[in-house]
Design a protein around this motif. Structure first.
Motif, PDB file in Angstrom:
ATOM      1  N   LEU A   1      -2.285  -7.062  -4.683  1.00 44.73           N
ATOM      2  CA  LEU A   1      -3.096  -6.684  -3.524  1.00 44.73           C
ATOM      3  C   LEU A   1      -4.258  -7.656  -3.335  1.00 44.73           C
ATOM      4  O   LEU A   1      -4.623  -7.996  -2.198  1.00 44.73           O
ATOM      5  CB  LEU A   1      -3.614  -5.256  -3.697  1.00 44.73           C
TER       6      LEU A   1
ATOM      7  N   ASP B   1      -7.474   2.678   2.165  1.00 46.56           N
ATOM      8  CA  ASP B   1      -6.197   2.083   2.560  1.00 46.56           C
ATOM      9  C   ASP B   1      -5.076   2.528   1.627  1.00 46.56           C
ATOM     10  O   ASP B   1      -3.948   2.804   2.065  1.00 46.56           O
ATOM     11  CB  ASP B   1      -6.303   0.557   2.557  1.00 46.56           C
ATOM     12  N   LEU B   2      -5.364   2.592   0.318  1.00 48.41           N
ATOM     13  CA  LEU B   2      -4.364   3.061  -0.644  1.00 48.41           C
ATOM     14  C   LEU B   2      -4.007   4.521  -0.374  1.00 48.41           C
ATOM     15  O   LEU B   2      -2.839   4.916  -0.462  1.00 48.41           O
ATOM     16  CB  LEU B   2      -4.891   2.895  -2.066  1.00 48.41           C
TER      17      LEU B   2
ATOM     18  N   THR C   1      -3.496  -0.629   6.472  1.00 45.65           N
ATOM     19  CA  THR C   1      -4.696  -1.464   6.524  1.00 45.65           C
ATOM     20  C   THR C   1      -5.590  -1.009   7.675  1.00 45.65           C
ATOM     21  O   THR C   1      -5.172  -1.037   8.835  1.00 45.65           O
ATOM     22  CB  THR C   1      -4.307  -2.944   6.697  1.00 45.65           C
TER      23      THR C   1
ATOM     24  N   LEU D   1       0.827  -1.212   0.000  1.00 45.80           N
ATOM     25  CA  LEU D   1       0.000   0.000   0.000  1.00 45.80           C
ATOM     26  C   LEU D   1       0.861   1.261   0.000  1.00 45.80           C
ATOM     27  O   LEU D   1       0.557   2.236  -0.704  1.00 45.80           O
ATOM     28  CB  LEU D   1      -0.920   0.001   1.229  1.00 45.80           C
TER      29      LEU D   1
ATOM     30  N   ARG E   1     -10.538  -0.511   0.467  1.00 42.23           N
ATOM     31  CA  ARG E   1      -9.313  -0.492  -0.336  1.00 42.23           C
ATOM     32  C   ARG E   1      -8.900   0.922  -0.746  1.00 42.23           C
ATOM     33  O   ARG E   1      -7.713   1.283  -0.623  1.00 42.23           O
ATOM     34  CB  ARG E   1      -9.463  -1.369  -1.567  1.00 42.23           C
TER      35      ARG E   1
END
Length: 372
Positions: free
Chosen positions: A180, A247-248, A253, A165, A244
């Motif tokens: 991922l 998180d990116l 996470t 990430l 997601r």
């Protein structure tokens, strides 16, 4: 579970100390700062759980040395084992049992089990969620080899996912997204196993913790434990998909067992924010006593009890009630004053001064040979 003797070398402030222990209770006395807690810490290290004070190798090894050694004979269901550990500064610590190297230090839990009661346990109740997750994982790791493996896998997968990430940032390409996906699948599978086992443990500990709290506190207050996941719904996989993009953006996470909570409530209110310090301390003691009962039931042998100057932290009533609640197990306890409450009868007494056992049950020659 019986600890027969312990030999430590270059551990904390102990240059070379050898002590034997009574099968019942051993009282360790000496002024503060002279190495009583260090002795208990060396025993606890042999469970493979690491330092209960959160110390690293550089802190555990005596100043001026590069390695520390702990060595002990333990008897589990009557079978003796020689357990040895080498703690290295700037290197990897290692251990062996009866001369055979163990794969990981955590596997020492199959040989040595102990439950530590220390003043720092107040953070179990008053600290952040990580303290309660750590307690749950400590209990499960001491009784279940498969859990230890899954927990290690989860930590590895989480590191890899977070690294990815951070590397790809907000504009991942197709290859990064495919990678991922792989980490998400693995993280969801292992994460749900860990969460289920923690939740089951909360349910198993709750009755014993409730019973013990009422005895310790002398009240009919209702103590409740519940495991709360950091994701909504039944699927961690679906939660990872939903989170997601965030998180990116953040490079970390945001959902998973590393964000879950073992909630503790007293009479329906969060103990962390609504309980007094005395109540929080009694809750922490209750959880430790419930831990001891759970581990003993799972393994069929009572873990060693390590009490680090606990009675100085309690008022007279709570100290007396704790004595009444102590399990029938080998116990090593420390006291700076040498005073312990009525009901604590000890079979041997060891005095520690300047990192040396100056009196008490010292077994000459034990641990003089051999290295992990």
């Amino acid at each position: 579970m019986i600890l027969a003797w312990l030999s430590i070398e270059d551990f904390r402030n102990h240059r070379s100390t050898v002590v034997s222990f009574d099968r019942g209770r051993t009282l360790v006395v000496g002024p503060n700062g002279h190495g009583k807690t260090n002795l208990l810490e060396a025993v606890a290290m042999l469970t493979g759980a690491g330092s209960f004070r959160g110390a690293n190798a550089e802190t555990l090894v005596r100043a001026g040395s590069q390695r520390a050694y702990t060595r002990a004979e333990v008897r589990r269901r009557g079978r003796p084992s020689l357990v040895e550990m080498e703690i290295a500064v700037g290197g990897r610590s290692r251990a062996q049992v009866n001369g055979r190297r163990v794969r990981t230090l955590r596997d020492l839990a199959d040989i040595v089990t102990a439950v530590v009661f220390c003043p720092g346990d107040l953070t179990i109740t008053a600290g952040g969620p990580s303290m309660r997750r750590a307690l749950a994982d400590e209990v499960l790791a001491s009784t279940d080899r498969e859990f230890r493996a899954v927990r290690a896998d989860l930590e590895r997968i989480l590191r890899q996912r977070n690294n990815l990430l951070k590397q790809v940032g907000r504009r991942p390409d197709g290859d990064a997204l495919n990678t991922l996906d792989v980490w998400d699948d693995q993280f969801a599978a292992t994460g749900e196993i860990v969460a289920r086992q923690r939740a089951a443990l909360a349910g198993a500990l709750a009755p014993a913790a409730q019973e013990t709290y009422r005895r310790l506190a002398g009240t009919d207050a209702r103590l409740e434990l519940s495991y709360v996941t950091s994701w909504a719904g039944d699927s961690l996989a679906a939660a990872l998909e939903c989170s997601r993009s965030g998180d990116l953006r953040r490079g970390t996470t945001s959902v998973g067992p590393h964000r879950d909570e073992l909630e503790i409530a007293l009479d329906g209110l969060p103990a962390r924010t609504h309980s007094s310090q005395g109540e929080q301390r009694s809750i922490a003691l209750s959880l430790r006593l419930a831990q001891h009962r759970y581990v003993a039931d799972c393994l069929g042998t009572a873990p060693i009890v390590l009490l680090d100057d606990m009675f100085s932290e309690l008022d007279e009533d709570r100290a007396r009630r704790l004595v009444d609640c102590l399990p029938d197990a080998q116990t090593v306890l420390t006291s700076a004053t040498g005073h312990v409450p009525d009901g604590i009868d000890f079979g041997s007494r060891v005095e520690i001064r300047d990192g040396t056992a100056v009196s008490g049950a010292v077994r000459d020659g034990a641990g003089a040979d051999g290295r992990a």
